[in-house]
Design an enzyme around this catalytic site. Sequence first.
Site, PDB file in Angstrom:
ATOM      1  N   GLU A  22       0.849  -1.186   0.000  1.00 60.99           N
ATOM      2  CA  GLU A  22       0.000   0.000   0.000  1.00 60.99           C
ATOM      3  C   GLU A  22       0.889   1.242   0.000  1.00 60.99           C
ATOM      4  O   GLU A  22       1.897   1.303   0.688  1.00 60.99           O
ATOM      5  CB  GLU A  22      -0.929   0.023   1.220  1.00 60.99           C
ATOM      6  CG  GLU A  22      -2.047  -0.975   1.117  1.00 60.99           C
ATOM      7  CD  GLU A  22      -3.233  -0.675   2.015  1.00 60.99           C
ATOM      8  OE1 GLU A  22      -3.329   0.437   2.583  1.00 60.99           O
ATOM      9  OE2 GLU A  22      -4.081  -1.574   2.133  1.00 60.99           O
ATOM     10  N   HIS A  80      -4.647   6.394  -1.005  1.00 56.39           N
ATOM     11  CA  HIS A  80      -3.860   5.190  -0.764  1.00 56.39           C
ATOM     12  C   HIS A  80      -4.302   4.107  -1.743  1.00 56.39           C
ATOM     13  O   HIS A  80      -5.314   4.248  -2.430  1.00 56.39           O
ATOM     14  CB  HIS A  80      -3.936   4.726   0.695  1.00 56.39           C
ATOM     15  CG  HIS A  80      -5.215   4.096   1.116  1.00 56.39           C
ATOM     16  ND1 HIS A  80      -6.325   4.836   1.496  1.00 56.39           N
ATOM     17  CD2 HIS A  80      -5.581   2.796   1.241  1.00 56.39           C
ATOM     18  CE1 HIS A  80      -7.299   4.015   1.843  1.00 56.39           C
ATOM     19  NE2 HIS A  80      -6.879   2.769   1.682  1.00 56.39           N
ATOM     20  N   HIS A  82      -5.028  -0.098  -2.713  1.00 54.27           N
ATOM     21  CA  HIS A  82      -5.417  -1.423  -2.248  1.00 54.27           C
ATOM     22  C   HIS A  82      -4.826  -2.427  -3.235  1.00 54.27           C
ATOM     23  O   HIS A  82      -5.408  -2.666  -4.299  1.00 54.27           O
ATOM     24  CB  HIS A  82      -6.942  -1.573  -2.213  1.00 54.27           C
ATOM     25  CG  HIS A  82      -7.590  -0.956  -1.026  1.00 54.27           C
ATOM     26  ND1 HIS A  82      -8.949  -1.037  -0.826  1.00 54.27           N
ATOM     27  CD2 HIS A  82      -7.093  -0.256   0.021  1.00 54.27           C
ATOM     28  CE1 HIS A  82      -9.251  -0.413   0.306  1.00 54.27           C
ATOM     29  NE2 HIS A  82      -8.150   0.080   0.831  1.00 54.27           N
ATOM     30  N   ASP A  93     -10.246   1.416   6.935  1.00 49.10           N
ATOM     31  CA  ASP A  93     -10.229   2.767   6.353  1.00 49.10           C
ATOM     32  C   ASP A  93     -11.255   3.651   7.063  1.00 49.10           C
ATOM     33  O   ASP A  93     -10.963   4.797   7.417  1.00 49.10           O
ATOM     34  CB  ASP A  93     -10.552   2.733   4.855  1.00 49.10           C
ATOM     35  CG  ASP A  93      -9.473   2.050   4.029  1.00 49.10           C
ATOM     36  OD1 ASP A  93      -8.293   2.055   4.445  1.00 49.10           O
ATOM     37  OD2 ASP A  93      -9.818   1.510   2.965  1.00 49.10           O
TER      38      ASP A  93
END
Length: 137
Positions: A22, A80, A82, A93
Amino acid sequence: MRITREALLNVHEHAGEGYPYEICGALIAERDTELVTRARRMRNTVVERARDRYEMDVREQMQVERECDAAGQRVIGFYHSHPDHPARASQTDAMRSWAGPIYLIVSCANGKVVDGNAFRAEADGGPMHQVPLEIVD
């Protein structure tokens, strides 16, 4: 959420380079707008679970805020990736979200971004709801 194509491509490049881990960063706009014109990479401080967790370096976050203040800009959200998972807000999250900022999540498979969605939390700690993502040239 409105984002320039260039800023979104920068997020995609970061996700591809960071795969299978990530990655994370800040979404930046000019002070008086809601249009994301810049994506600023930040270091993921999670090492042991970097495949499914991220945490931004606090000192780096403060530095980004200072840079934005000096340039007449502001952080309006965060992004971000995944890796090998959908571009949906997970329970983690949501629990770590703040009310207000936009959260852009991109799904990266085999080093290529295959999807992306934007979210906003109703309250600190979620729940998060998807918001429209508009790419501006």
